[in-house]
Design an enzyme around this catalytic site. Sequence first.
Site, mmCIF file in Angstrom:
data_model
loop_
_atom_site.group_PDB
_atom_site.id
_atom_site.type_symbol
_atom_site.label_atom_id
_atom_site.label_comp_id
_atom_site.label_asym_id
_atom_site.label_seq_id
_atom_site.Cartn_x
_atom_site.Cartn_y
_atom_site.Cartn_z
ATOM 1 N N HIS A 138 18.734 20.581 -1.301
ATOM 2 C CA HIS A 138 19.669 21.529 -2.112
ATOM 3 C C HIS A 138 20.867 21.245 -1.459
ATOM 4 C CE1 HIS A 138 20.647 24.966 -4.706
ATOM 5 N NE2 HIS A 138 21.482 25.147 -3.641
ATOM 6 N N GLU A 139 20.882 21.681 -0.097
ATOM 7 C CA GLU A 139 22.151 21.791 0.568
ATOM 8 C C GLU A 139 22.900 20.518 0.767
ATOM 9 O OE1 GLU A 139 23.249 24.617 0.761
ATOM 10 O OE2 GLU A 139 21.046 25.825 0.563
ATOM 11 N N GLU A 171 24.692 25.561 -8.700
ATOM 12 C CA GLU A 171 23.386 25.861 -8.097
ATOM 13 C C GLU A 171 22.518 24.890 -9.110
ATOM 14 O OE1 GLU A 171 22.274 27.290 -5.435
ATOM 15 O OE2 GLU A 171 24.627 27.252 -5.230
ATOM 16 N N HIS A 187 24.828 19.696 -2.323
ATOM 17 C CA HIS A 187 25.975 20.584 -2.388
ATOM 18 C C HIS A 187 27.336 19.651 -1.804
ATOM 19 C CE1 HIS A 187 25.392 24.236 -4.298
ATOM 20 N NE2 HIS A 187 24.463 24.771 -3.448
#
Length: 288
Positions: free
Chosen positions: A139-140, A214, A143
């Site tokens: 997930h990071e 997100e 980003h």
Amino acid sequence: MMRILLFLATNFAVLFVFNIILTLTGIQRQDAVGLLIFATLFGFTGSIISLLMSKSMALRSVNGQVIEQPRNETEHWLLQTVHSQAERAGLPMPTVAIYHSADVNAFATGATKKNSLVAVSTGLLNAMTRDEAEAVLAHEVSHIKSGDMVTMTLLQGVLNTFVIFISRMLAKVVATDRDGNTSQGIYFMISMVLELVFGVLASMIAMWFSRYREFKADAGSAELVGKHKMIAALQRLKTLHEPQEMEGQLAAFAINGKRGGLASLFLSHPPLEKRIEALRNLDSLNGK
């Protein structure tokens, strides 16, 4: 490309609003141009400085420890996992750090894809399985791949510019009498009140965009490691105690966030239930 188009569109919107305000208020163009330049410089300077310093500021704020040489099996796994994910995402290897906190969280930051950071709390490493933690790391990394830190900086700069420019233009109109004389005291008070009001609205827009990103980062994680791992990570977060909302820019790129009522308009993360539902609806990833 999408980030460039977004930036051009927002700047077109600024110019469009600029011309409408000039038409409605009758303010001289040269005065308005000077104010717009001031608002742009003031609006973007803080955001850009924060972006350039984000990596060092983030490490300092959480007292993070950069992993250069792994000291144990957990640190070795962290480096290997982030390296593998970054490679699959076509990214340079980010700096990886651990910070001591009971809060179950992780975040990404950095001014560029070549100078990025992924930081993980000890609370997350202790509370999650390896599969769940792998999904959080993905997930990071997503980003970083999407350039969300830069996009949020550009958006915040545009919003700051709007707030300063429109507030002061309207204050000038209200504080100026029919003879063209402006009361500086009234101008100052009105501009401060309007900046506060428009600042709240701008925060709502910025947080809406953060929540949108997100969902995209969750989808990016699902693409890297499989949606079932990301769903499991979010479900794990639901079973844990209420997390603490991270401060400042870190909140927008953390994995976790608070929720609730009208305050949800100012939160950086969507409700966990909505994120899980969105992942389950990713038909193209059903096989993962």
